[in-house]
Design an enzyme around this catalytic site. Structure first.
Site, PDB file in Angstrom:
ATOM      1  N   LYS A   1       1.728  59.284 -12.959  1.00 18.06           N
ATOM      2  CA  LYS A   1       2.171  60.292 -12.340  1.00 18.06           C
ATOM      3  C   LYS A   1       1.574  61.605 -13.075  1.00 18.06           C
ATOM      4  O   LYS A   1       1.211  61.612 -14.263  1.00 18.06           O
ATOM      5  CB  LYS A   1       3.840  60.261 -12.297  1.00 18.06           C
ATOM      6  CG  LYS A   1       4.348  60.738 -13.714  1.00 18.06           C
ATOM      7  CD  LYS A   1       5.945  61.282 -13.634  1.00 18.06           C
ATOM      8  CE  LYS A   1       6.359  61.679 -15.064  1.00 18.06           C
ATOM      9  NZ  LYS A   1       7.127  62.958 -14.784  1.00 18.06           N
TER      10      LYS A   1
ATOM     11  N   LYS B   1      13.201  60.348 -28.662  1.00 21.51           N
ATOM     12  CA  LYS B   1      12.891  61.443 -29.433  1.00 21.51           C
ATOM     13  C   LYS B   1      13.160  61.320 -31.034  1.00 21.51           C
ATOM     14  O   LYS B   1      11.843  62.133 -31.813  1.00 21.51           O
ATOM     15  CB  LYS B   1      13.729  62.534 -29.056  1.00 21.51           C
ATOM     16  CG  LYS B   1      13.579  62.900 -27.591  1.00 21.51           C
ATOM     17  CD  LYS B   1      14.427  64.306 -27.387  1.00 21.51           C
ATOM     18  CE  LYS B   1      13.755  64.940 -25.889  1.00 21.51           C
ATOM     19  NZ  LYS B   1      14.432  66.251 -25.335  1.00 21.51           N
TER      20      LYS B   1
ATOM     21  N   LYS C   1       3.075  66.981 -17.478  1.00 21.05           N
ATOM     22  CA  LYS C   1       2.608  68.282 -18.500  1.00 21.05           C
ATOM     23  C   LYS C   1       1.886  67.494 -19.766  1.00 21.05           C
ATOM     24  O   LYS C   1       1.256  67.950 -20.445  1.00 21.05           O
ATOM     25  CB  LYS C   1       3.554  69.147 -18.755  1.00 21.05           C
ATOM     26  CG  LYS C   1       4.904  68.572 -19.545  1.00 21.05           C
ATOM     27  CD  LYS C   1       5.700  69.819 -20.093  1.00 21.05           C
ATOM     28  CE  LYS C   1       6.756  69.263 -20.615  1.00 21.05           C
ATOM     29  NZ  LYS C   1       7.714  68.505 -19.878  1.00 21.05           N
TER      30      LYS C   1
HETATM   31  P1  ADP Z   1       6.792  66.142 -17.214  1.00 22.56           P
HETATM   32  O1  ADP Z   1       6.420  64.664 -16.894  1.00 22.56           O
HETATM   33  O2  ADP Z   1       5.673  67.051 -16.498  1.00 22.56           O
HETATM   34  O3  ADP Z   1       7.126  66.310 -18.818  1.00 22.56           O
HETATM   35  P2  ADP Z   1       9.487  66.333 -16.966  1.00 22.56           P
HETATM   36  O4  ADP Z   1       9.783  64.867 -17.463  1.00 22.56           O
HETATM   37  O5  ADP Z   1       9.748  67.525 -17.716  1.00 22.56           O
HETATM   38  O6  ADP Z   1       7.955  66.419 -16.301  1.00 22.56           O
HETATM   39  O7  ADP Z   1      10.243  66.244 -15.451  1.00 22.56           O
HETATM   40  C1  ADP Z   1      11.000  67.571 -14.990  1.00 22.56           C
HETATM   41  C2  ADP Z   1      11.407  67.191 -13.633  1.00 22.56           C
HETATM   42  O8  ADP Z   1      10.113  67.363 -12.817  1.00 22.56           O
HETATM   43  C3  ADP Z   1      12.000  65.884 -13.362  1.00 22.56           C
HETATM   44  O9  ADP Z   1      13.203  66.195 -12.484  1.00 22.56           O
HETATM   45  C4  ADP Z   1      10.957  65.214 -12.770  1.00 22.56           C
HETATM   46  O10 ADP Z   1      11.622  64.259 -11.688  1.00 22.56           O
HETATM   47  C5  ADP Z   1      10.104  66.108 -11.958  1.00 22.56           C
HETATM   48  N1  ADP Z   1       8.733  65.696 -12.100  1.00 22.56           N
HETATM   49  C6  ADP Z   1       8.006  65.421 -13.008  1.00 22.56           C
HETATM   50  N2  ADP Z   1       6.769  65.195 -12.830  1.00 22.56           N
HETATM   51  C7  ADP Z   1       6.833  64.802 -11.415  1.00 22.56           C
HETATM   52  C8  ADP Z   1       5.953  64.438 -10.364  1.00 22.56           C
HETATM   53  N3  ADP Z   1       4.634  64.073 -10.781  1.00 22.56           N
HETATM   54  N4  ADP Z   1       5.986  64.290  -9.227  1.00 22.56           N
HETATM   55  C9  ADP Z   1       7.456  64.564  -8.751  1.00 22.56           C
HETATM   56  N5  ADP Z   1       8.351  64.979  -9.834  1.00 22.56           N
HETATM   57  C10 ADP Z   1       7.975  65.347 -10.885  1.00 22.56           C
END
Ligand code: ADP
Ligand code: TRP
Length: 349
Positions: free
Chosen positions: A215, A125, A218
């Site tokens: 994956k 970060k 966001k």
């Molecule tokens: P992003 O990748 O959208 O920023 P985060 O890293 O903030 O998501 O993840 C928040 C939560 O959502 C975590 O517990 C993560 O394991 C779950 N998560 C994020 N993306 C996925 C996905 N594509 N499939 C399943 N779980 C996910």
């Protein structure tokens, strides 16, 4: 006031990062499992689910939006089924319980600079911020997180992989202080045991619809491969109908060679609430991808429609009443731990 270390009911605790751009990957991989866990385990455990609002500005934010974000975030969890009327479930805001900040300062003085400097999330970060924007709060926020956990004697702490190093730190500092001062803290279970307890090996990963090798996240720039929880059902349908598949032309569940089609099969199983095997058996061998896409789109549209209706009906007053209740109860629990620590370090007689 009692100074016993062990509460009668074991505690499961987790912090919900304020995140207003939730997508269906977050819903399936984080929100739903948490709501299910809270519902299932609350007969045997005290469940603490809190909003780490003091963590929110470790990196710069728009402060005028924080209040609304905290409420919106909780609304999402309630719409996903978090049961507000469950008395073993406590939902609270970190900043409403001053013991979090007070214990953090004490723990800070028992934390090595080098220990914090090794935190990979800090390195990640801070490398994205200019030097003058890297705050000391970002640096020592794992200490606040340790206080969040240790104040309530939590044994199980469900967190994502990016937080396991912080959880290890909470274990380290608890053990170190117990060593110096006697039994002050309950040490949370090792990460491996936590994973076994929460069934982590299932590790769900929903793929991006346009680039199924990645994956769904966001941070995707276009948002075309991501279905957000506030997308209109029709927009979601379009995204699914134009999802990337492959040129093999036969439906099969093969994450390696057909990640797009496999992702669609998983989504159908999850949203239609059917076993994956059954969904695979139905579509396997079909030579057109259209019918599978239509079925996924129908299931996702039905889900989003129901979810968005539930979200619109969530009552803020009910959430505020639950917060007030939980915050009063948790303040008492946290103060017991804080006093024990204050005595140990010589601040109280
Ligand atoms: P992003 O990748 O959208 O920023 P985060 O890293 O903030 O998501 O993840 C928040 C939560 O959502 C975590 O517990 C993560 O394991 C779950 N998560 C994020 N993306 C996925 C996905 N594509 N499939 C399943 N779980 C996910
Ligand atoms: N740091 C966690 C995150 O970014 C949120 C959090 C704060 C937390 N305090 C916690 C999680 C205590 C578990 C326990 O997701």
């Amino acid at each position: 006031m009692t100074t016993q270390t062990h509460q009668s009911t074991p505690v499961i605790l987790t912090g919900l990062r304020a995140n207003n751009d939730l997508h269906i990957g977050n819903y399936l991989g984080a929100l739903m499992p948490l709501v299910e866990m809270a519902t299932v385990k609350s007969s045997e455990y005290q469940i603490n689910i809190f909003v780490p609002d003091l963590h929110s500005f470790t990196t710069p934010i728009d402060h005028s939006k924080l209040q609304a974000q905290v409420t919106n975030n909780l609304r999402l969890y309630v719409a996903a089924g978090l049961p507000l009327n469950n008395s073993n479930l406590h939902i609270y805001r970190q900043s409403y319980i001053p013991a979090h900040s007070e214990l953090t300062w004490i723990l800070d003085c028992f934390t090595g600079f080098g220990e914090m400097n090794r935190m990979t999330q800090f390195k990640d970060k801070s490398s994205k911020l200019g030097d003058d924007r890297i705050s000391v709060g970002l640096f020592n926020y794992p200490v606040l997180m340790a206080a969040d956990i240790l104040l309530y004697g939590a044994t199980y702490v469900p967190v994502g992989d990016d937080q396991t190093q912080h959880l290890e730190f909470a274990r380290d500092i608890a053990a170190r202080m117990n060593n110096q001062f006697g039994e002050l803290f309950i040490v949370p279970k090792p990460v491996k045991e936590q994973h076994a307890f929460f069934g982590k090996e299932q590790g769900l990963r929903i793929r991006d619809l346009v680039e199924p090798a990645k994956k769904m996240s966001k941070s995707d720039e276009t948002g075309k491969g991501v279905i957000f929880m506030n997308d209109s059902p029709e927009a979601a349908r379009k995204k699914i109908m134009s999802a990337t598949t492959d040129s093999l032309g036969v439906v099969a569940f093969d994450l390696q060679n057909q990640p797009g089609v496999s992702n669609l099969l998983s989504l159908l199983a999850l949203f239609a609430n059917r076993p994956l095997d059954e969904v695979i058996a139905e579509y396997q061998g079909q030579t057109q991808y259209g019918p599978l896409k239509t079925a996924v789109a129908d299931a996702v549209v039905a889900f989003l429609t129901t979810f968005q209706e539930a979200l619109a009906n969530v009552d803020n007053a009910q959430i505020l009443a639950k917060l007030a209740d939980s915050e009063a109860a948790m303040r008492d629990q946290a103060d017991v731990t804080l006093l024990r620590v204050q005595r140990a370090v010589g601040l109280r007689g």
